[in-house]
Design a protein around this motif. Structure first.
Motif, PDB file in Angstrom:
ATOM      1  N   PHE A 207      58.950   3.637 -32.258  1.00 36.96           N
ATOM      2  CA  PHE A 207      59.302   5.032 -31.985  1.00 36.96           C
ATOM      3  C   PHE A 207      59.977   5.205 -30.622  1.00 36.96           C
ATOM      4  CE2 PHE A 207      55.896   5.603 -35.142  1.00 36.96           C
ATOM      5  CZ  PHE A 207      56.639   6.281 -36.090  1.00 36.96           C
ATOM      6  N   LYS A 208      60.016   4.104 -29.830  1.00 40.62           N
ATOM      7  CA  LYS A 208      60.663   4.211 -28.520  1.00 40.62           C
ATOM      8  C   LYS A 208      62.142   3.932 -28.697  1.00 40.62           C
ATOM      9  CE  LYS A 208      56.577   3.132 -25.943  1.00 40.62           C
ATOM     10  NZ  LYS A 208      55.666   2.009 -26.102  1.00 40.62           N
ATOM     11  N   ASP A 209      62.947   4.721 -28.001  1.00 41.16           N
ATOM     12  CA  ASP A 209      64.364   4.470 -28.191  1.00 41.16           C
ATOM     13  C   ASP A 209      64.888   3.366 -27.284  1.00 41.16           C
ATOM     14  OD1 ASP A 209      63.935   6.161 -26.227  1.00 41.16           O
ATOM     15  OD2 ASP A 209      65.455   7.647 -26.764  1.00 41.16           O
ATOM     16  N   GLN A 210      63.975   2.864 -26.372  1.00 45.75           N
ATOM     17  CA  GLN A 210      64.396   1.739 -25.521  1.00 45.75           C
ATOM     18  C   GLN A 210      63.483   0.541 -25.739  1.00 45.75           C
ATOM     19  OE1 GLN A 210      64.398   2.744 -21.403  1.00 45.75           O
ATOM     20  NE2 GLN A 210      66.369   3.765 -21.529  1.00 45.75           N
ATOM     21  N   ILE A 211      64.051  -0.629 -25.766  1.00 43.29           N
ATOM     22  CA  ILE A 211      63.222  -1.834 -25.852  1.00 43.29           C
ATOM     23  C   ILE A 211      63.428  -2.603 -24.556  1.00 43.29           C
ATOM     24  CG2 ILE A 211      62.637  -3.789 -27.344  1.00 43.29           C
ATOM     25  CD1 ILE A 211      64.908  -2.655 -29.243  1.00 43.29           C
ATOM     26  N   GLN A 296      73.693  -3.475 -29.935  1.00 41.95           N
ATOM     27  CA  GLN A 296      72.802  -2.622 -29.127  1.00 41.95           C
ATOM     28  C   GLN A 296      73.302  -2.533 -27.695  1.00 41.95           C
ATOM     29  OE1 GLN A 296      69.179  -4.832 -29.928  1.00 41.95           O
ATOM     30  NE2 GLN A 296      68.297  -3.016 -30.872  1.00 41.95           N
ATOM     31  N   GLU A 297      73.254  -1.310 -27.140  1.00 46.11           N
ATOM     32  CA  GLU A 297      73.663  -1.118 -25.759  1.00 46.11           C
ATOM     33  C   GLU A 297      72.623  -1.787 -24.858  1.00 46.11           C
ATOM     34  OE1 GLU A 297      75.500   2.938 -25.246  1.00 46.11           O
ATOM     35  OE2 GLU A 297      74.263   2.671 -23.432  1.00 46.11           O
ATOM     36  N   SER A 298      73.083  -2.637 -23.912  1.00 44.65           N
ATOM     37  CA  SER A 298      72.124  -3.411 -23.113  1.00 44.65           C
ATOM     38  C   SER A 298      72.480  -3.324 -21.632  1.00 44.65           C
ATOM     39  CB  SER A 298      72.181  -4.887 -23.518  1.00 44.65           C
ATOM     40  OG  SER A 298      72.147  -5.017 -24.913  1.00 44.65           O
ATOM     41  N   ARG A 299      71.417  -3.212 -20.803  1.00 45.14           N
ATOM     42  CA  ARG A 299      71.643  -3.313 -19.352  1.00 45.14           C
ATOM     43  C   ARG A 299      70.483  -4.087 -18.752  1.00 45.14           C
ATOM     44  NH1 ARG A 299      68.405   0.699 -17.191  1.00 45.14           N
ATOM     45  NH2 ARG A 299      67.681   2.132 -18.803  1.00 45.14           N
ATOM     46  N   PHE A 300      70.617  -4.470 -17.434  1.00 47.43           N
ATOM     47  CA  PHE A 300      69.580  -5.284 -16.801  1.00 47.43           C
ATOM     48  C   PHE A 300      69.067  -4.564 -15.564  1.00 47.43           C
ATOM     49  CE2 PHE A 300      71.990  -8.026 -19.455  1.00 47.43           C
ATOM     50  CZ  PHE A 300      71.126  -9.032 -19.879  1.00 47.43           C
ATOM     51  N   GLU A 301      67.776  -4.832 -15.242  1.00 55.77           N
ATOM     52  CA  GLU A 301      67.158  -4.216 -14.064  1.00 55.77           C
ATOM     53  C   GLU A 301      66.224  -5.214 -13.424  1.00 55.77           C
ATOM     54  OE1 GLU A 301      66.670   0.499 -15.306  1.00 55.77           O
ATOM     55  OE2 GLU A 301      64.938  -0.828 -15.375  1.00 55.77           O
ATOM     56  N   ILE A 302      66.067  -5.068 -12.090  1.00 56.75           N
ATOM     57  CA  ILE A 302      65.038  -5.858 -11.421  1.00 56.75           C
ATOM     58  C   ILE A 302      63.800  -4.953 -11.304  1.00 56.75           C
ATOM     59  CG2 ILE A 302      65.938  -5.203  -9.129  1.00 56.75           C
ATOM     60  CD1 ILE A 302      65.109  -7.959  -8.147  1.00 56.75           C
ATOM     61  N   ILE A 303      62.605  -5.489 -11.529  1.00 56.81           N
ATOM     62  CA  ILE A 303      61.409  -4.639 -11.413  1.00 56.81           C
ATOM     63  C   ILE A 303      60.573  -5.085 -10.218  1.00 56.81           C
ATOM     64  CG2 ILE A 303      61.409  -4.144 -13.910  1.00 56.81           C
ATOM     65  CD1 ILE A 303      58.899  -5.890 -14.111  1.00 56.81           C
ATOM     66  N   SER A 304      59.548  -4.323  -9.856  1.00 53.33           N
ATOM     67  CA  SER A 304      58.879  -4.538  -8.565  1.00 53.33           C
ATOM     68  C   SER A 304      58.206  -5.911  -8.455  1.00 53.33           C
ATOM     69  CB  SER A 304      57.858  -3.431  -8.324  1.00 53.33           C
ATOM     70  OG  SER A 304      56.960  -3.405  -9.403  1.00 53.33           O
ATOM     71  N   THR A 305      57.878  -6.569  -9.568  1.00 47.79           N
ATOM     72  CA  THR A 305      57.273  -7.913  -9.483  1.00 47.79           C
ATOM     73  C   THR A 305      58.346  -8.966  -9.199  1.00 47.79           C
ATOM     74  OG1 THR A 305      57.661  -8.295 -11.820  1.00 47.79           O
ATOM     75  CG2 THR A 305      55.523  -7.345 -11.217  1.00 47.79           C
ATOM     76  N   GLY A 306      59.607  -8.569  -9.287  1.00 46.20           N
ATOM     77  CA  GLY A 306      60.708  -9.518  -9.097  1.00 46.20           C
ATOM     78  C   GLY A 306      61.285  -9.987 -10.425  1.00 46.20           C
ATOM     79  N   GLU A 316      70.598   3.864 -33.751  1.00 41.81           N
ATOM     80  CA  GLU A 316      70.254   4.756 -34.863  1.00 41.81           C
ATOM     81  C   GLU A 316      69.953   3.933 -36.116  1.00 41.81           C
ATOM     82  OE1 GLU A 316      71.166   8.579 -35.231  1.00 41.81           O
ATOM     83  OE2 GLU A 316      70.167   8.128 -33.311  1.00 41.81           O
ATOM     84  N   ASP A 317      70.610   2.777 -36.171  1.00 38.69           N
ATOM     85  CA  ASP A 317      70.592   1.961 -37.369  1.00 38.69           C
ATOM     86  C   ASP A 317      69.357   1.062 -37.451  1.00 38.69           C
ATOM     87  OD1 ASP A 317      72.050   1.741 -39.582  1.00 38.69           O
ATOM     88  OD2 ASP A 317      73.062  -0.102 -38.981  1.00 38.69           O
ATOM     89  N   GLN A 318      68.405   1.303 -36.557  1.00 42.78           N
ATOM     90  CA  GLN A 318      67.232   0.439 -36.483  1.00 42.78           C
ATOM     91  C   GLN A 318      66.292   0.660 -37.666  1.00 42.78           C
ATOM     92  OE1 GLN A 318      66.980  -1.585 -33.771  1.00 42.78           O
ATOM     93  NE2 GLN A 318      65.206  -2.546 -34.679  1.00 42.78           N
ATOM     94  N   SER A 319      65.893  -0.398 -38.343  1.00 39.85           N
ATOM     95  CA  SER A 319      65.014  -0.234 -39.513  1.00 39.85           C
ATOM     96  C   SER A 319      63.558  -0.086 -39.097  1.00 39.85           C
ATOM     97  CB  SER A 319      65.140  -1.448 -40.424  1.00 39.85           C
ATOM     98  OG  SER A 319      64.203  -1.319 -41.477  1.00 39.85           O
ATOM     99  N   HIS A 320      62.877   0.819 -39.773  1.00 39.62           N
ATOM    100  CA  HIS A 320      61.440   0.994 -39.565  1.00 39.62           C
ATOM    101  C   HIS A 320      60.703   0.694 -40.867  1.00 39.62           C
ATOM    102  CE1 HIS A 320      62.216   4.002 -36.056  1.00 39.62           C
ATOM    103  NE2 HIS A 320      62.805   2.835 -35.895  1.00 39.62           N
ATOM    104  N   VAL A 321      61.329  -0.154 -41.673  1.00 36.70           N
ATOM    105  CA  VAL A 321      60.743  -0.508 -42.966  1.00 36.70           C
ATOM    106  C   VAL A 321      60.243  -1.945 -42.882  1.00 36.70           C
ATOM    107  CG1 VAL A 321      61.282  -0.961 -45.396  1.00 36.70           C
ATOM    108  CG2 VAL A 321      62.175   1.082 -44.280  1.00 36.70           C
TER     109      VAL A 321
END
Ligand SMILES: C[S@@+](CC[C@H](N)C(=O)[O-])C[C@H]1O[C@@H](n2cnc3c(N)ncnc32)[C@H](O)[C@@H]1O
Length: 559
Positions: A207-211, A296-306, A316-321
């Motif tokens: 149900f989350k639109d971001q993975i 899928q639209e993709s980007r990268f991030e650094i998080i506080s743990t490094g 939109e085309d993501q299957s939930h079946v």
């Protein structure tokens, strides 16, 4: 590719072509509508081989979804295989009840299924799917047969259905599943279903639109390497410092300073990485989102743990079946629910399962066919789904047993009208709706019509032609043999120039005189059936005539 061999195959593989066309005879008294029509929801009483052939003229390439539950051939249910296959060897073999003792019952089952599946394929449209309930007795044969008819690549899902309810207590291993085999006519045209598996937890990733996933991944497949994070690289925290470190992945060669959700200085980090190429593309793209191999639209991030994370936008085309179907009811409780409305039927498929499966087609105007209708669960599911989403799906059911009226149609009548004594509010209220009931009539013998052997009467032929050409209700009283008028459909005035006499048919044709005697036309196009014509195309055009030569063009006007 491995193929399946079975007794009788050579005789049945083209049998669907030899099956004769039969009339579909409307039964007003058994229908639930003011206007019986082939465009309505349909219940057809008769063997589905003939019924499917009879539906070809009106439905070929039009069905969005076929949902069938054929006999499983377990040996518990006896069934009759008696298709009129034109072979003395098969004639001898056929017509006997297929039971547990019949050592060729698997061959017979395949002989029964093959021509029906071939006709079903012809009825399916390009985006359509076929779903078949089956269990362990015939799953392997069915898969081979479907691979042969629909193409292995068009296998869309081999669902496992967890059949809740009573198990066979004597069994050494208790079987609690069946299958629903799904093939597409053309898998590239099958759309990702928008339905969500009802077992999905509310906090599920689905149900989350971001993975979000870390790309720090050490292992043999991902040898260590250095990534350069340029100044300006995005972070998911506003401000802070990640200290230089040589333990704990990723290794930081220098301190990394973050301000306003961005890295202030270039740093080198070392680890094994997944998605390394995608990362480098992102950096090259000025740290603006890019599209991965799955779109899928993709980007990268650094998080506080490094750690470095890739953030993908769920499309939109993501299957939930999911391929395992659970908690969707069972046949025992469905049988009990039917009793509530006065219908007795063993092993009906659960309504909730059927509704879920029908929703795999993203079209609430879908035309849905069930040619092994039983108690009519498919119609029930269609009617409820339409009520729930204001859809206008339609159903076509075929059932060969006498109970086509007393169980199949009767359940649908009760579901539509509502049953006051029912416990469930839905069943009490009724869904509303209509259906038209048809019996299979006589054979239409095109070859013998051509040879003048068995010529149907004017009215009989007119009825057949009118239905076949327009799919609408035929009114015998409208016939005017003098002008040849046999009825009016939504789009056409229909005329038939015909007499059941071979000499007449040989000599007669649509002439200019006859064109002139046609009644004054209203705004509709005229459809004229005749053995031949002595008028030119310009005259036809001027007089708004679509000419159909008998008998070849009977099936021409399908919409
Ligand atoms: C397993 S039952 C279907 C049950 C159904 N899904 C329900 O929920 O009630 C199979 C049905 O197919 C019917 N059938 C079997 N062979 C057929 C044939 N050749 N033409 C039409 N119906 C047939 C049987 O009479 C039976 O009612």
């Amino acid at each position: 590719m491995p193929t399946l061999q079975f007794k009788g195959k050579t005789f049945v593989q083209n049998h669907h072509l030899a099956v004769k066309y039969h009339q579909l005879v409307p039964k007003k008294d058994l229908s639930l509508t003011d206007k019986v029509s082939l465009q309505d929801n349909l219940i057809v009483h008769g063997d589905n081989l003939k019924a499917l052939k009879a539906l070809l003229p009106t439905c070929s390439g039009r069905i969005d979804c076929i949902y069938i539950d054929p006999p499983y051939n377990t040996g518990k249910e006896n069934w009759v295989y008696n298709d009129n296959v034109n072979s003395p060897m098969l004639q001898e073999w056929l017509g006997k009840v297929v039971d547990k003792e019949d050592l060729t019952k698997h061959d017979k089952w395949l002989c029964m299924m093959m021509p029906r599946l071939k006709l079903l394929k012809e009825l399916l449209n390009e985006k359509g799917i076929i779903m078949i309930h089956i269990n362990d007795y015939e799953i392997h044969s069915l898969r081979y047969l479907m691979d042969e008819i629909f193409g292995r690549d068009n296998l869309t899902c081999n669902f496992i259905w967890r059949t809740d309810g009573n198990f066979d207590n004597q069994a050494k291993i208790k079987i609690c599943h069946e299958y629903v085999v799904v093939y597409s006519k053309d898998i590239s045209k099958f759309e990702t279903p928008s339905i969500i598996d009802p077992n999905t937890k509310e906090d599920s990733k689905l149900f989350k639109d971001q993975i979000r996933n870390t790309i720090v991944k050490n292992g043999r497949k991902n040898p260590k390497s250095i990534l350069k994070l340029p100044a300006g690289f995005p972070a998911n925290f506003e401000e802070g410092t990640i200290k230089k470190r040589d333990k704990g992945y990723p290794i930081f060669k220098t301190d990394a300073f973050i301000k306003d959700y961005k890295l202030l200085n270039e740093v080198e980090v070392e680890s094994g990485w997944s998605s390394k190429e995608l990362f480098e593309e992102f950096v090259k793209n000025g740290m603006v989102s890019i599209v991965d191999g799955k779109g899928q639209e993709s980007r990268f991030e650094i998080i506080s743990t490094g750690a470095i994370e890739v953030v993908k936008q769920r499309s939109e085309d993501q299957s939930h079946v999911l391929s395992v179907l659970m908690n969707m009811g069972n046949t025992q409780s469905m049988s009990a629910a039917l009793k509530e409305i006065g219908i007795e039927f063993d092993y009906p498929k659960p309504l909730s399962l059927s509704k879920y499966l029908l929703n795999l087609v993203n079209n609430n105007e879908a035309l849905i066919l069930d040619s092994f209708a039983g108690s009519g669960t498919t119609a029930h599911a269609v009617l409820e789904l339409n009520n729930e989403d204001k859809g206008s799906r339609k159903f076509i059911l075929v059932e060969q047993e006498e109970y086509a009226n007393t169980i199949t149609a009767e359940r649908v009548r009760r579901v539509i009208k509502g049953v006051k004594t029912a416990n469930s509010e839905k069943l009490k209220k009724g869904t509303g709706g209509t259906f038209s009931y048809f019996e299979l009539g006589d054979e239409i013998e095109m070859e013998s019509i051509l040879r003048g052997e068995t010529l149907p009467s004017y009215t009989e032929f007119a009825r057949y032609l009118f239905y076949t050409a327009t799919g609408e209700e035929f009114n015998e009283k409208a016939i005017n043999e003098r002008t040849g008028f046999i009825g009016e459909s939504k789009n056409y005035e229909v005329y038939l120039h015909y007499k059941p006499e071979i000499e007449w048919l040989k000599k007669n044709a649509l002439t200019l005189e006859e064109v002139k005697t046609l009644p004054k036309f209203n705004s509709k196009q005229r459809l004229v059936f005749a053995p031949a014509k002595y008028v030119d195309d310009y005259t036809l055009l001027e007089n708004r005539i679509d000419f159909c030569q008998l008998p070849y063009e009977i099936y021409r006007i399908k919409k």
